[in-house]
Design an enzyme around this catalytic site. Structure first.
Site, PDB file in Angstrom:
ATOM      1  N   SER A 408      32.611 -30.630 -27.563  1.00  0.00           N
ATOM      2  CA  SER A 408      33.369 -31.344 -26.523  1.00  0.00           C
ATOM      3  C   SER A 408      34.864 -31.249 -26.784  1.00  0.00           C
ATOM      4  O   SER A 408      35.668 -31.601 -25.934  1.00  0.00           O
ATOM      5  CB  SER A 408      32.944 -32.811 -26.484  1.00  0.00           C
ATOM      6  OG  SER A 408      33.051 -33.375 -27.767  1.00  0.00           O
ATOM      7  N   HIS A 429      29.240 -27.721 -22.162  1.00  0.00           N
ATOM      8  CA  HIS A 429      29.561 -29.081 -22.598  1.00  0.00           C
ATOM      9  C   HIS A 429      28.780 -30.073 -21.760  1.00  0.00           C
ATOM     10  O   HIS A 429      29.114 -30.308 -20.600  1.00  0.00           O
ATOM     11  CB  HIS A 429      31.070 -29.325 -22.489  1.00  0.00           C
ATOM     12  CG  HIS A 429      31.464 -30.718 -22.882  1.00  0.00           C
ATOM     13  ND1 HIS A 429      32.542 -31.359 -22.327  1.00  0.00           N
ATOM     14  CD2 HIS A 429      30.902 -31.611 -23.730  1.00  0.00           C
ATOM     15  CE1 HIS A 429      32.660 -32.572 -22.854  1.00  0.00           C
ATOM     16  NE2 HIS A 429      31.669 -32.740 -23.715  1.00  0.00           N
ATOM     17  N   GLU A 441      30.250 -28.992 -18.102  1.00  0.00           N
ATOM     18  CA  GLU A 441      31.468 -28.173 -18.179  1.00  0.00           C
ATOM     19  C   GLU A 441      31.090 -26.838 -18.800  1.00  0.00           C
ATOM     20  O   GLU A 441      30.515 -26.803 -19.899  1.00  0.00           O
ATOM     21  CB  GLU A 441      32.545 -28.863 -19.023  1.00  0.00           C
ATOM     22  CG  GLU A 441      33.330 -29.940 -18.301  1.00  0.00           C
ATOM     23  CD  GLU A 441      34.448 -30.528 -19.151  1.00  0.00           C
ATOM     24  OE1 GLU A 441      34.288 -30.599 -20.380  1.00  0.00           O
ATOM     25  OE2 GLU A 441      35.482 -30.915 -18.579  1.00  0.00           O
ATOM     26  N   ASN A 479      37.735 -34.556 -20.950  1.00  0.00           N
ATOM     27  CA  ASN A 479      38.241 -35.309 -22.103  1.00  0.00           C
ATOM     28  C   ASN A 479      39.758 -35.249 -22.189  1.00  0.00           C
ATOM     29  O   ASN A 479      40.393 -36.164 -22.724  1.00  0.00           O
ATOM     30  CB  ASN A 479      37.591 -34.804 -23.386  1.00  0.00           C
ATOM     31  CG  ASN A 479      36.171 -35.354 -23.532  1.00  0.00           C
ATOM     32  OD1 ASN A 479      35.837 -36.375 -22.934  1.00  0.00           O
ATOM     33  ND2 ASN A 479      35.337 -34.666 -24.276  1.00  0.00           N
TER      34      ASN A 479
END
Ligand code: T1G
Length: 655
Positions: A408, A429, A441, A479
């Protein structure tokens, strides 16, 4: 688009063929309008079957027409015309009869559904209400309580449930056309003492007492968290129960037209189309995905078990690899817990859970991977650990096996250094819980081949996930925005805005929880360790307020306190004197902010980071960023995402 009419003796069959989902665009509405007139005038026709070609019955009004002024024949008028037709019409339903499609079916005298079909009124998921009698006929067909659940929830029901509710008159299997014609013929030959059922509009309706409606309103308002359409749909249903049919129809139409032009409807349409565009990125060209028949997951922790469960839910066999037998058993226990939970919640039967677990091979021997098509690594988020795993995979897996990392935060290029055949490597991800969260992702490296990338997108479709391609940067898309969101929230704290006010403002904006209560739930130490790792790698990472709390042992609910205090065994967040004392030197007293201003600051910060992500080519399009935020981070769907919301605000300011 065609509407064809053929005959089976005295039964006419009207076949709609308007790919891809027989949506009720103006041309189709006109063609059906004309078909009623034609068949009413044909004395040899005694009944009519309405059936559709392709994958589904009419799936609703044509959503692409929503931004334009309505053009006649208007759908409620068409439904009335069907209901008043001289011959009984029978709707033969396969696939999904949704929205206007089910309203058309309710204009018919009977509804016959294939056992695999479903029916529903999903309009509230588009920020509107049914606009062609869905809130007025449904309660007359299935009763008020069932209608409230169907319309305000927007979830379709399968054929068997629809039959039990009275939404359809028969459920058939096999040849739908033949079954529907037989049903039509049977209704025509039934004894005279059993006349045709009344048209739905003429059927009685009984309204529950006001207290019942109040209870419904409170329950829906709690669930809706600021979304308008479900409550407006309830108003339509109550009007249908308490007022004459014509008055209720006028109220529904006015409500539909009002909401159709609303910001929430525009936002939900934006997401509807963004979700359908995401799995088909134009730049994939004609790259052909590899077929994935066998999979493996390296790591049976929370993420690894969740990913394995997602693969098993899609019917893919899984090899679960851990470093030793104890870890293998822990991994299997994690997987079993996921399926036991699904059985307890009624999502799976015991047999389905058992079948999933029976298709798992678990062990610590990488030799089990010799013939696996796809291997997903989900081990500890530490570069050396991941690199060691891929060094092994490079030796044990087939040269054409797709190898993916679930990292991540780490740079996939670093993870794959030295890997043979790097063209088959990609970042996938997943978001925790990986068997629930829709977002995936997809992070290619410069050497990832188009076929490998296409396989990532095909896997997302296979798993029922929303794929978004992300470029390589710290945190990819989601993120990276989360970090900016949290930093802006801490800036507000430093400016004297109370932590609880910030969380309340974001809940009021439609988030399930605010940034601080979310960190307490997930643990402050996860992001702290990432910052510490970056600092150890020589990056200049300024100290955050979260760092201060973690260093003081305040990691969140799991330590009895983080941003908030928690009584033992209680998850209720209490303002913390300890936190106030720890942060006192970092907080100045500034002017307060309204909840709206707080939300605007934080969502604006997300949009600003999103613009930078777009400008750097990390995201392919703004709508992808909205999908990431909605499907990965709880951004309220009815606001369309940070990019859509910022764009809408800018265009309203410019007017
Ligand atoms: N209008 C226009 N296009 C639609 C459409 C619609 N209603 N539904 C789907 N499409 C397109 C979609 O954009 C995609 O296009 C293709 O069809 C396949 O869709 C008066 C006003 C029916 C369950 O909300 O739920 O009726 O990307 O990938 O997974 O009261 O589509 O291929 O170019 O989703 O097999 C109410 C919405 C409208 C149903 C099929 N109806 N659609 O799922 O295919 S409001 C809905 C769906 C209304 C009335 C009110 C699903 C599906 P492309 P797909 P799928």
């Amino acid at each position: 688009m065609t509407v064809s009419i053929d005959r089976d003796r005295e039964v006419a069959i009207v076949t709609v063929d308007n790919p891809p989902v027989n949506a009720l665009g103006q041309a189709l509405r006109q063609a059906l309008w004309d078909a009623v007139g034609t068949l009413d005038a044909d004395a040899t026709v005694r009944a009519v079957v309405l059936i559709c070609a392709g994958r589904t019955f009419i799936a609703g009004a044509d959503v692409t027409e929503f931004g334009k002024p309505p053009v006649p024949p208007h759908l409620p008028d068409l439904v009335d015309r069907l209901e008043r037709a001289a011959k009984p019409w029978i709707a033969a339903i396969h696939g999904s009869a949704l929205g206007g499609g089910f309203e058309v079916a309710m204009g018919c005298r009977f509804r016959v559904a294939l056992d695999s079909a479903s029916v529903g009124l999903p309009e509230v998921t588009l920020g509107i209400v049914p606009g062609a009698s869905g809130t007025v006929r449904t309660p007359r067909l299935a009763g008020v309580a069932a209608a409230v659940e169907l319309v305000t929830g927007g979830r379709p029901v399968k054929a068997a449930k629809a039959l039990s509710l009275g939404l359809v008159d028969a459920v058939v299997s096999g040849d739908l056309r033949a079954e529907a014609v037989a049903f039509a013929r049977q209704t025509l030959t039934q004894p005279l003492m059993q006349p045709l059922p009344q048209p739905i509009s003429a059927r009685p309706i009984t309204s529950p007492d006001p207290a019942w409606w109040d209870e419904q309103r409170q329950a829906i308002a709690r669930r809706a968290r600021g979304e308008v359409a479900p409550l407006r749909a309830l108003d339509c249903l109550r009007t249908a129960a308490e007022k004459p049919f014509a008055e209720a129809m006028a109220f529904e139409r006015a409500t539909f037209l009002d909401l159709r032009a609303s910001d929430q409807a525009a936002a939900l349409r934006h997401i509807f189309f963004a979700e359908r565009a995401a799995p088909k990125p134009a730049h994939l060209g004609d790259a052909r995905p590899k077929e994935i028949r066998s999979t493996a997951v390296i790591g049976g922790g929370t993420m690894g078990a969740g990913i394995a469960a997602a693969l098993l839910d899609a019917g893919l066999p899984v090899v679960l690899i851990e470093r030793d037998e104890d870890a293998v058993q822990r991994g299997l226990a994690n997987l079993r817990a996921i399926f036991d939970g699904a059985v307890k919640r009624g999502k799976l039967t015991e047999a389905q859970a058992k079948a999933r677990l029976d298709s798992v091979t678990a062990g610590s021997d990488h030799g089990l991977l010799a013939d696996t098509d796809l291997v997903i690594e989900a081990v500890f988020e530490e570069l050396s650990v991941k690199r060691a795993v891929f060094a092994q995979l490079g030796q044990t897996c087939r040269a054409d096996a797709i190898l993916a990392t679930n990292t991540s935060y780490l740079d996939p290029r670093r993870i794959a250094e030295g890997l043979p055949h790097p063209d088959r490597f990609v970042g996938l991800h997943f978001f925790s819980p990986a068997n629930v969260m829709k977002l995936l992702e997809i992070v290619p490296t410069p050497t990832t081949s188009p076929e490998t990338l296409a396989t990532g997108f095909a896997l997302a479709r296979q798993l029922g996930k929303i794929p978004v391609q992300a470029g390589i940067c710290d945190g990819f898309i989601g993120n990276r925005i989360l970090k900016r969101y949290r930093a802006e929230a801490e800036t507000l704290v430093r400016q004297g805005i109370p932590i609880a006010a910030i969380d309340a403002a974001m809940r009021g904006h439609g988030f399930a929880m605010g940034p601080f209560e979310a960190q307490d739930l997930g643990g402050l130490d996860i992001a702290y360790l990432q910052r510490e790792g970056a600092r150890a790698a020589g990056q200049d990472v300024p100290e955050t307020l979260g760092d201060i709390l973690v260093r003081a042992g305040r990691k969140g609910q799991k330590t009895g306190g983080g941003w908030y205090d928690y009584a033992p065994g209680d998850r209720l967040a209490q303002p913390s004197q300890a936190t106030a004392a720890l942060l006192a030197d970092h907080i100045s007293t500034g002017p307060g902010l309204t909840a709206e201003a707080i939300a605007s600051r934080l969502t604006g910060a997300m949009a600003t980071e999103g613009k930078a992500i777009l400008a750097e080519g990390i995201a392919q399009r703004a709508s992808d960023i909205d999908l990431v935020e909605i499907h990965g981070y709880g951004y309220p769907r009815w606001r369309g995402g940070p990019m859509f919301e910022a764009e809408r605000k800018a265009s309203q300011r410019s007017v």
